[in-house]
Design a protein around this motif. Structure first.
Motif, PDB file in Angstrom:
ATOM      1  N   MET A  87       0.830  -1.191   0.000  1.00  0.00           N
ATOM      2  CA  MET A  87       0.000   0.000   0.000  1.00  0.00           C
ATOM      3  C   MET A  87       0.870   1.248   0.000  1.00  0.00           C
ATOM      4  O   MET A  87       2.010   1.216   0.437  1.00  0.00           O
ATOM      5  CB  MET A  87      -0.899   0.023   1.259  1.00  0.00           C
ATOM      6  CG  MET A  87      -1.962  -1.030   1.282  1.00  0.00           C
ATOM      7  SD  MET A  87      -2.825  -1.040   2.872  1.00  0.00           S
ATOM      8  CE  MET A  87      -3.750   0.479   2.740  1.00  0.00           C
ATOM      9  N   ARG A  88       0.287   2.329  -0.479  1.00  0.00           N
ATOM     10  CA  ARG A  88       0.957   3.632  -0.379  1.00  0.00           C
ATOM     11  C   ARG A  88       0.185   4.437   0.663  1.00  0.00           C
ATOM     12  O   ARG A  88      -1.011   4.677   0.493  1.00  0.00           O
ATOM     13  CB  ARG A  88       0.932   4.340  -1.733  1.00  0.00           C
ATOM     14  CG  ARG A  88       1.753   3.608  -2.801  1.00  0.00           C
ATOM     15  CD  ARG A  88       1.379   4.089  -4.174  1.00  0.00           C
ATOM     16  NE  ARG A  88      -0.044   3.884  -4.427  1.00  0.00           N
ATOM     17  CZ  ARG A  88      -0.676   4.279  -5.524  1.00  0.00           C
ATOM     18  NH1 ARG A  88      -0.027   4.907  -6.482  1.00  0.00           N
ATOM     19  NH2 ARG A  88      -1.967   4.058  -5.677  1.00  0.00           N
ATOM     20  N   VAL A  89       0.877   4.824   1.724  1.00  0.00           N
ATOM     21  CA  VAL A  89       0.191   5.423   2.873  1.00  0.00           C
ATOM     22  C   VAL A  89       0.750   6.816   3.144  1.00  0.00           C
ATOM     23  O   VAL A  89       1.966   6.999   3.241  1.00  0.00           O
ATOM     24  CB  VAL A  89       0.360   4.536   4.131  1.00  0.00           C
ATOM     25  CG1 VAL A  89      -0.361   5.149   5.326  1.00  0.00           C
ATOM     26  CG2 VAL A  89      -0.155   3.125   3.861  1.00  0.00           C
ATOM     27  N   LEU A  90      -0.137   7.775   3.242  1.00  0.00           N
ATOM     28  CA  LEU A  90       0.246   9.128   3.634  1.00  0.00           C
ATOM     29  C   LEU A  90       0.042   9.255   5.145  1.00  0.00           C
ATOM     30  O   LEU A  90      -1.042   8.944   5.648  1.00  0.00           O
ATOM     31  CB  LEU A  90      -0.634  10.157   2.921  1.00  0.00           C
ATOM     32  CG  LEU A  90      -0.273  11.605   3.202  1.00  0.00           C
ATOM     33  CD1 LEU A  90       0.798  12.075   2.218  1.00  0.00           C
ATOM     34  CD2 LEU A  90      -1.487  12.505   3.099  1.00  0.00           C
ATOM     35  N   ILE A  91       1.087   9.699   5.858  1.00  0.00           N
ATOM     36  CA  ILE A  91       0.975   9.897   7.310  1.00  0.00           C
ATOM     37  C   ILE A  91       1.143  11.384   7.603  1.00  0.00           C
ATOM     38  O   ILE A  91       2.191  11.957   7.294  1.00  0.00           O
ATOM     39  CB  ILE A  91       2.048   9.100   8.082  1.00  0.00           C
ATOM     40  CG1 ILE A  91       1.968   7.602   7.767  1.00  0.00           C
ATOM     41  CG2 ILE A  91       1.908   9.324   9.582  1.00  0.00           C
ATOM     42  CD1 ILE A  91       3.044   6.759   8.460  1.00  0.00           C
ATOM     43  N   THR A  92       0.127  12.012   8.179  1.00  0.00           N
ATOM     44  CA  THR A  92       0.315  13.388   8.653  1.00  0.00           C
ATOM     45  C   THR A  92       0.869  13.326  10.078  1.00  0.00           C
ATOM     46  O   THR A  92       0.588  12.393  10.819  1.00  0.00           O
ATOM     47  CB  THR A  92      -1.000  14.186   8.661  1.00  0.00           C
ATOM     48  OG1 THR A  92      -1.815  13.732   9.753  1.00  0.00           O
ATOM     49  CG2 THR A  92      -1.764  14.045   7.351  1.00  0.00           C
ATOM     50  N   GLY A  93       1.677  14.334  10.426  1.00  0.00           N
ATOM     51  CA  GLY A  93       2.319  14.293  11.754  1.00  0.00           C
ATOM     52  C   GLY A  93       3.383  13.212  11.793  1.00  0.00           C
ATOM     53  O   GLY A  93       3.661  12.635  12.853  1.00  0.00           O
ATOM     54  N   SER A  94       4.003  12.958  10.656  1.00  0.00           N
ATOM     55  CA  SER A  94       4.925  11.824  10.501  1.00  0.00           C
ATOM     56  C   SER A  94       6.271  12.046  11.184  1.00  0.00           C
ATOM     57  O   SER A  94       7.060  11.116  11.285  1.00  0.00           O
ATOM     58  CB  SER A  94       5.149  11.545   9.012  1.00  0.00           C
ATOM     59  OG  SER A  94       5.608  12.737   8.385  1.00  0.00           O
ATOM     60  N   SER A  95       6.542  13.271  11.650  1.00  0.00           N
ATOM     61  CA  SER A  95       7.804  13.505  12.358  1.00  0.00           C
ATOM     62  C   SER A  95       7.657  13.297  13.854  1.00  0.00           C
ATOM     63  O   SER A  95       8.628  13.428  14.601  1.00  0.00           O
ATOM     64  CB  SER A  95       8.302  14.937  12.093  1.00  0.00           C
ATOM     65  OG  SER A  95       8.499  15.132  10.712  1.00  0.00           O
ATOM     66  N   GLY A  96       6.454  13.008  14.305  1.00  0.00           N
ATOM     67  CA  GLY A  96       6.203  12.827  15.730  1.00  0.00           C
ATOM     68  C   GLY A  96       6.508  11.411  16.189  1.00  0.00           C
ATOM     69  O   GLY A  96       6.978  10.558  15.421  1.00  0.00           O
ATOM     70  N   GLN A  97       6.200  11.169  17.456  1.00  0.00           N
ATOM     71  CA  GLN A  97       6.528   9.873  18.067  1.00  0.00           C
ATOM     72  C   GLN A  97       5.819   8.720  17.363  1.00  0.00           C
ATOM     73  O   GLN A  97       6.452   7.763  16.905  1.00  0.00           O
ATOM     74  CB  GLN A  97       6.111   9.880  19.541  1.00  0.00           C
ATOM     75  CG  GLN A  97       6.405   8.575  20.247  1.00  0.00           C
ATOM     76  CD  GLN A  97       5.466   8.302  21.426  1.00  0.00           C
ATOM     77  OE1 GLN A  97       4.472   8.984  21.622  1.00  0.00           O
ATOM     78  NE2 GLN A  97       5.804   7.308  22.205  1.00  0.00           N
ATOM     79  N   ILE A  98       4.501   8.797  17.285  1.00  0.00           N
ATOM     80  CA  ILE A  98       3.753   7.676  16.715  1.00  0.00           C
ATOM     81  C   ILE A  98       3.965   7.624  15.200  1.00  0.00           C
ATOM     82  O   ILE A  98       4.140   6.548  14.621  1.00  0.00           O
ATOM     83  CB  ILE A  98       2.258   7.785  17.085  1.00  0.00           C
ATOM     84  CG1 ILE A  98       2.095   7.718  18.610  1.00  0.00           C
ATOM     85  CG2 ILE A  98       1.432   6.693  16.407  1.00  0.00           C
ATOM     86  CD1 ILE A  98       0.675   7.941  19.106  1.00  0.00           C
ATOM     87  N   GLY A  99       3.990   8.786  14.555  1.00  0.00           N
ATOM     88  CA  GLY A  99       4.170   8.829  13.102  1.00  0.00           C
ATOM     89  C   GLY A  99       5.478   8.186  12.668  1.00  0.00           C
ATOM     90  O   GLY A  99       5.524   7.431  11.688  1.00  0.00           O
ATOM     91  N   THR A 100       6.555   8.481  13.400  1.00  0.00           N
ATOM     92  CA  THR A 100       7.866   7.922  13.039  1.00  0.00           C
ATOM     93  C   THR A 100       7.856   6.406  13.217  1.00  0.00           C
ATOM     94  O   THR A 100       8.276   5.652  12.327  1.00  0.00           O
ATOM     95  CB  THR A 100       8.976   8.550  13.911  1.00  0.00           C
ATOM     96  OG1 THR A 100       8.929   9.967  13.754  1.00  0.00           O
ATOM     97  CG2 THR A 100      10.346   8.039  13.514  1.00  0.00           C
ATOM     98  N   ASN A 101       7.353   5.960  14.369  1.00  0.00           N
ATOM     99  CA  ASN A 101       7.298   4.511  14.612  1.00  0.00           C
ATOM    100  C   ASN A 101       6.405   3.806  13.601  1.00  0.00           C
ATOM    101  O   ASN A 101       6.743   2.732  13.093  1.00  0.00           O
ATOM    102  CB  ASN A 101       6.772   4.241  16.031  1.00  0.00           C
ATOM    103  CG  ASN A 101       7.847   4.444  17.100  1.00  0.00           C
ATOM    104  OD1 ASN A 101       8.772   3.655  17.195  1.00  0.00           O
ATOM    105  ND2 ASN A 101       7.733   5.506  17.872  1.00  0.00           N
ATOM    106  N   LEU A 102       5.268   4.421  13.283  1.00  0.00           N
ATOM    107  CA  LEU A 102       4.354   3.803  12.317  1.00  0.00           C
ATOM    108  C   LEU A 102       4.966   3.775  10.916  1.00  0.00           C
ATOM    109  O   LEU A 102       4.902   2.754  10.220  1.00  0.00           O
ATOM    110  CB  LEU A 102       3.023   4.569  12.281  1.00  0.00           C
ATOM    111  CG  LEU A 102       2.009   4.041  11.277  1.00  0.00           C
ATOM    112  CD1 LEU A 102       1.518   2.641  11.661  1.00  0.00           C
ATOM    113  CD2 LEU A 102       0.817   4.998  11.115  1.00  0.00           C
ATOM    114  N   GLY A 103       5.575   4.894  10.516  1.00  0.00           N
ATOM    115  CA  GLY A 103       6.197   4.946   9.188  1.00  0.00           C
ATOM    116  C   GLY A 103       7.222   3.833   9.021  1.00  0.00           C
ATOM    117  O   GLY A 103       7.227   3.114   8.004  1.00  0.00           O
TER     118      GLY A 103
END
Ligand SMILES: NC(=O)c1ccc[n+]([C@@H]2O[C@H](COP(=O)([O-])OP(=O)(O)OC[C@H]3O[C@@H](n4cnc5c(N)ncnc54)[C@H](O)[C@@H]3O)[C@@H](O)[C@H]2O)c1
Length: 344
Positions: free
Chosen positions: A1-17
């Motif tokens: 999948m191609r997933v866009l993450i907003t807030g991707s520099s934060g704690q959860i965003g980084t771990n999820l990315g």
């Protein structure tokens, strides 16, 4: 999948990315700050809280990469800071609105990051199931911003056929969370202070009970949600994502102190305005719908979190300095204390 993450520099965003990349997917981040933890996925730098006119392709007319699904994490995520700066709560709602408009125009499913704060501090339940949210108990501007965001999402599902999953998180800890000068969080703050032999303050009393969630459990739930929503297996559900067990903050502090082999000096202080002082999540729905199982109780999570903290601190000895509480969202965003007299 191609997933866009907003807030991707934060704690959860980084771990999820990083988790989605490891699972073989493509990740595109949007954040107004660069990612200080990893450069393994691209980050578009953009303020998502602007009042943008109708936009094709991406928020504010910026062409985004084509994606299959959006995970919306961007927010001012600090309860007490939004008590002091309530207009930041409105920005949270505007961000969600912009992301919803983007999803609506392109027909994209959306995963949203809500919070246990939407339940308020009502102390009426042993465990909080999803239907227990009662918005008469809106505790703070932060919870209002998440309730507003949830309400917008449910309205978009009804009026425009949006497919969504709303997750309600609780005290996520464990990795990429010790940027204290930007975002003060209680467990990394205790690690920082106890490791320096400093006293700590527990706001909210000795019996303040919270549901602490090790970040890998949280991210595993979100990833399962992303795949289930993307494949059309689960949609339009609101789901608690926590460990499902209460622990006092005092106990969390004691576990950290034991791991660091220090004797904690603790001051107990009254609760800060707007904070929840008792919460244990009912996580049966996440188990049933997503086949998810939390794996890391606090006793296992704290040693892992302290170990990560130690490694990071060894690589960044300059961060071993007295903590000064950020006063404004601006300081939180930029991770610095403003000189006296500078505007907020
Ligand atoms: N970590 C937790 O314990 C927890 C608990 C409940 C809910 N949540 C929610 O989960 C989400 C992610 O939390 P987190 O812990 O990773 O927070 P975080 O602060 O580490 O990350 C949020 C990110 O959003 C970005 N952001 C803020 N305003 C923005 C704007 N105007 N435009 C673009 N980007 C912007 C920030 O720069 C930051 O990188 C948040 O919505 C938060 O409210 C987190």
């Amino acid at each position: 999948m191609r997933v866009l993450i907003t807030g991707s520099s934060g704690q959860i965003g980084t771990n999820l990315g990083l988790r989605l990349l490891a699972d073989g997917h493509e990740v595109f981040g949007v954040d107004k700050r660069r990612n200080g933890w990893t450069n393994e996925f691209p980050t578009l730098l953009q303020d998502l809280a602007g009042h943008y006119p109708a936009f094709p392709g991406g928020i504010g007319g910026v062409e985004y990469e084509q994606v299959d699904l959006v995970v919306h994490l961007a927010a001012h995520a600090k309860v007490h800071q939004l008590v002091r700066e309530p207009h930041r709560a409105l920005e949270n709602a505007i961000m969600t609105f912009n992301v919803l408009e983007y999803a609506r125009q392109l027909g994209l499913p959306l995963v949203f990051s809500s919070t246990r704060e939407v339940y308020g501090d009502v102390h009426r339940f042993e465990e909080y199931a999803e239907e227990a949210a009662d918005f008469a108990y809106t505790e703070s501007p932060y919870s209002a911003s998440k309730i507003t965001s949830e309400a917008f999402i449910y309205s978009y599902a009804r009026c425009y056929g949006l497919d969504y999953l709303v997750f309600r998180f609780s005290n996520v800890y464990g990795r990429f969370d010790n940027d204290l000068w930007r975002m003060e969080r209680v467990l990394p703050l205790f690690m920082h202070q106890l490791s320096r032999g400093e006293p700590i303050t527990i706001f909210g009393g000795e019996d303040k009970v919270l549901d602490f969630t090790f970040v890998d459990d949280c991210v595993d739930g979100i990833a399962r949600g992303v795949y289930a929503l993307g494949e059309g297996r689960v949609a339009n559900e609101t789901i608690n994502l926590a460990y499902g067990q209460g622990n006092t903050l005092v106990r969390a502090a004691e576990l950290i102190a034991a791991e660091l082999a220090v004797e904690p000096r603790v001051t107990i202080a009254p609760s800060l305005l707007g904070e929840v002082t008792h919460y244990v999540a009912d996580v049966r729905k996440a188990r049933q719908l997503l086949g998810w199982e939390p794996r890391t109780p606090l006793d296992d999570g704290i040693p892992r979190a302290v170990s990560w903290f130690r490694e990071w601190r060894a690589a960044h000895p300059e961060e071993n300095r007295p903590f000064e509480r950020p006063r404004s969202a601006r300081e939180i965003e930029h991770g610095f204390k403003q000189p006296a007299g500078a505007g907020a």
